[in-house]
Design a protein around this motif. Sequence first.
Motif, PDB file in Angstrom:
ATOM      1  N   ARG A  20      47.432  36.923  46.405  1.00 48.54           N
ATOM      2  CA  ARG A  20      48.320  38.021  46.789  1.00 48.54           C
ATOM      3  C   ARG A  20      48.690  37.988  48.268  1.00 48.54           C
ATOM      4  O   ARG A  20      49.421  38.842  48.733  1.00 48.54           O
ATOM      5  N   GLU A  66      39.045  38.943  48.679  1.00 57.82           N
ATOM      6  CA  GLU A  66      39.355  39.037  47.250  1.00 57.82           C
ATOM      7  C   GLU A  66      40.865  38.948  47.003  1.00 57.82           C
ATOM      8  O   GLU A  66      41.313  38.226  46.116  1.00 57.82           O
ATOM      9  N   GLU A  67      41.648  39.656  47.794  1.00 54.12           N
ATOM     10  CA  GLU A  67      43.107  39.633  47.634  1.00 54.12           C
ATOM     11  C   GLU A  67      43.672  38.247  47.954  1.00 54.12           C
ATOM     12  O   GLU A  67      44.587  37.778  47.283  1.00 54.12           O
ATOM     13  N   LYS A  71      42.994  35.964  45.049  1.00 55.45           N
ATOM     14  CA  LYS A  71      43.859  36.231  43.898  1.00 55.45           C
ATOM     15  C   LYS A  71      45.285  35.745  44.124  1.00 55.45           C
ATOM     16  O   LYS A  71      46.126  35.889  43.250  1.00 55.45           O
TER      17      LYS A  71
END
Length: 153
Positions: free
Chosen positions: A51, A45-46, A49
């Motif tokens: 990140r 997920e990170e 995104k």
Amino acid sequence: MAHSSRSHPQTPPSRSTSTSTLEAIRLDKWLWAARFYKTRAIAVEEIGKGRVTVNGQAVKASRDVRVGDSIRLRQGQIDREVRVAGISSIRGPAPVAQQLYEETADSVAHRERAAEARRLAPEPASTIQQGRPTKQDRRRLAEWDDRWSAKID
């Protein structure tokens, strides 16, 4: 002859715990094994995104990471830049996981400055001890307003 429901293998299945046998590993798996994120799903997920970057480039979770790669990531409010020092596909204890990377001096200094800034100027909302006022609290506030209001009767 009765068969036991348990099977006893002669040798346990071998798992590659050595960091020297692997040359590359998926980014999400390495971030999980190095204990930057609690689960691989959170790591994916990170990465999705944006990140997490590898060698200054936005990447996908399936990108292979090799020793020497530079990874920039964000954990909550904290930005970190690390260099991959080892490869492991197994999530071990924290001291072992810390041997998989070396944090850059700039990253350490930036993290310490951010921690000092948070200590000196804490978030105003973090000083709230309670949540919403109770019904009794609201009645007390209403009584106070009635006594001290500047009404003309």
